[in-house]
Write an enzyme that holds these catalytic residues in place. Structure first.
Site, PDB file in Angstrom:
ATOM      1  N   LYS A  83       0.841  -1.197   0.000  1.00 21.68           N
ATOM      2  CA  LYS A  83       0.000   0.000   0.000  1.00 21.68           C
ATOM      3  C   LYS A  83       0.884   1.257   0.000  1.00 21.68           C
ATOM      4  O   LYS A  83       2.100   1.169   0.150  1.00 21.68           O
ATOM      5  CB  LYS A  83      -0.943  -0.014   1.211  1.00 21.68           C
TER       6      LYS A  83
HETATM    7  C1  LIG Z   1      -9.435  -2.059  -1.924  1.00 20.09           C
HETATM    8  C2  LIG Z   1      -8.858  -2.878  -0.834  1.00 20.09           C
HETATM    9  N1  LIG Z   1      -9.556  -3.054   0.308  1.00 20.09           N
HETATM   10  C3  LIG Z   1      -9.076  -3.769   1.331  1.00 20.09           C
HETATM   11  C4  LIG Z   1      -7.842  -4.388   1.253  1.00 20.09           C
HETATM   12  C5  LIG Z   1      -7.399  -5.246   2.394  1.00 20.09           C
HETATM   13  O1  LIG Z   1      -6.280  -4.731   3.044  1.00 20.09           O
HETATM   14  P1  LIG Z   1      -5.291  -5.728   3.866  1.00 20.09           P
HETATM   15  O2  LIG Z   1      -4.422  -6.422   2.860  1.00 20.09           O
HETATM   16  O3  LIG Z   1      -4.521  -4.795   4.733  1.00 20.09           O
HETATM   17  O4  LIG Z   1      -6.145  -6.655   4.642  1.00 20.09           O
HETATM   18  C6  LIG Z   1      -7.087  -4.237   0.095  1.00 20.09           C
HETATM   19  C7  LIG Z   1      -5.761  -4.902  -0.019  1.00 20.09           C
HETATM   20  O5  LIG Z   1      -5.262  -5.148  -1.083  1.00 20.09           O
HETATM   21  C8  LIG Z   1      -7.594  -3.475  -0.975  1.00 20.09           C
HETATM   22  O6  LIG Z   1      -6.913  -3.306  -2.111  1.00 20.09           O
END
Ligand SMILES: Cc1ncc(COP(=O)(O)O)c(C=O)c1O
Length: 394
Positions: free
Chosen positions: A186
């Site tokens: 991210k």
């Molecule tokens: C749009 C979106 N929402 C939620 C997430 C979930 O995040 P995490 O990987 O920290 O659980 C991601 C991760 O790629 C994402 O791209």
């Protein structure tokens, strides 16, 4: 997305402070932690940077989404409208809450189309989960208006859009609760981590308890906390938060570099007549993690993916075929394949995900290619990439 490109001295220093204190947990151990409260520090800085009353960190973006649903009272049988271009986490968390995912179409913003959202509202709809995909915003003002008109809760997934704004206000702060992810890919990263943003004191209280087995966190003695409701363990460790503190301090620098690199590419490609760009409702607020291009037809988009790869242009995603981000290939979700039976499977609630048809979204996504913008490119490399893209796409 590129936080991982910039792990350096400041991240090391922050982590070392936690190790020196010996306290790796965010709660308790007040006497031995040498004044180190990295989760709290990250929360204070997030609240300030994003302009909200409350920020609460947790173990992932997925945990933030589950917590947001719980804190907004979304549960068994409640319908949640969400887009088909997202990440599976949004579906997974809605399903595991026992709620019912209802898809609305996206438009050329690559995010929810407010008109389609309005059409998807039923008496069982409780919330709209808007996902700001690929670094930029949905038509979040129009979505707020739909939610207001139908008394729905707006929840934002800004996992892919940390630092992006709409008319000067941070994405993640338009809904009742906004969610961020700090996973390794991210814009800023803790390795793994996430956060909830809100101005709503009630939602904040529920969220911070839900991420720690329902502890009310009212007293100094953790062992004497009350548990007004059930929760889970979605706590972030102090080590992860320490990395987050260092990364958040880099956010403006990251945005500046991404925007500079993207502008060179976008300006350079603007003259190619058969190309258009994703619609960004407020271009100034784009965090510029991706450059998304639209070709006139699916065939031309597939051909462009090939010619870009042959020209050595890496980091180009054709989401239409992707099985994390677009509904077409989510067979396991459509068939509710799960190690244990889901509420939607048991009770049905009149929903059948195998029958979802989203022609407007297919028409957009089948023509879209998104290219990742990296931080460590030199200007010479960006210009070389542009030249290759131009000859591949011309
Ligand atoms: C749009 C979106 N929402 C939620 C997430 C979930 O995040 P995490 O990987 O920290 O659980 C991601 C991760 O790629 C994402 O791209």
């Amino acid at each position: 997305m590129p936080g991982f490109e910039l792990i350096g001295e400041e991240e090391r220093r922050q982590v070392q402070e936690v190790l020196d204190s010996g306290v790796l947990m965010r709660y308790g151990f007040d006497g031995s932690r040498n004044g180190q409260w990295k989760c709290r520090e990250l929360e204070q800085q997030l609240a300030m940077r994003f302009g909200v009353r409350y920020a609460h960190v947790c173990s992932s973006g997925t945990a933030a989404l589950s917590t947001a649903l719980a804190a907004c009272g979304i549960g068994a049988g409640d319908e949640v409208i969400l887009p088909p271009f997202t990440f599976v986490a949004d579906l997974e968390t809605v399903l595991s809450a026992g709620a019912v995912p209802v898809f609305a179409e996206i438009d050329q913003t690559l995010c929810l189309d407010p008109l389609s959202v309005e059409k998807a509202v039923t008496p069982k709809t409780k919330a709209v989960l808007v996902v700001h995909m690929c670094g930029a915003m949905a038509r979040v003002d129009a979505l707020q208006a739909v939610c207001r008109a139908h008394h729905l809760t707006l929840i934002e997934d800004a996992a892919q859009a940390a630092g992006a704004t709409f008319r000067g206000r941070a994405l993640g702060t338009f809904g009742k609760v906004g969610c961020l992810s700090f996973d390794y890919v991210k814009t800023i990263t803790c390795g793994e981590g996430g956060a909830l943003l809100t101005d709503d004191e009630g939602a904040y209280r529920l969220a911070q308890a839900f991420t720690d087995h329902g502890h009310d966190h009212l007293g100094a003695d953790r062992g004497a906390d009350q548990h007004p409701h059930i929760g889970l363990n979605f706590r972030l460790s102090e080590l992860h938060a320490a990395v987050g503190v260092a990364q958040l301090a880099r956010l403006d620098q990251i945005l500046e570099v991404q925007r500079r690199h993207k502008a060179i590419l976008k300006d350079g490609l603007a003259g190619i007549r058969r190309l258009s760009f994703r619609v960004v409702p407020d271009p100034e607020g784009d965090s510029s993690t991706f450059l998304s291009l639209l070709l006139p037809t699916e065939d031309e988009a597939r051909q462009a993916v090939k010619t870009l790869a042959e020209a050595g242009v890496d980091g180009c995603f054709y989401w239409y075929d992707n099985n994390w981000h677009y509904h077409r290939k989510w067979d396991h979700i459509k068939t509710l394949s799960s190690p244990a039976r889901l509420a939607l499977d048991r009770f049905g609630y009149g929903a059948d995900l195998t029958k979802v048809a989203l022609p407007q979204s297919d028409a957009v996504m089948s023509r879209t290619i998104s290219m990742l913008i990296k931080l460590r490119w030199t200007e010479e490399q960006v210009r070389d990439k542009l030249a290759r893209m131009k000859s591949a796409l011309a």
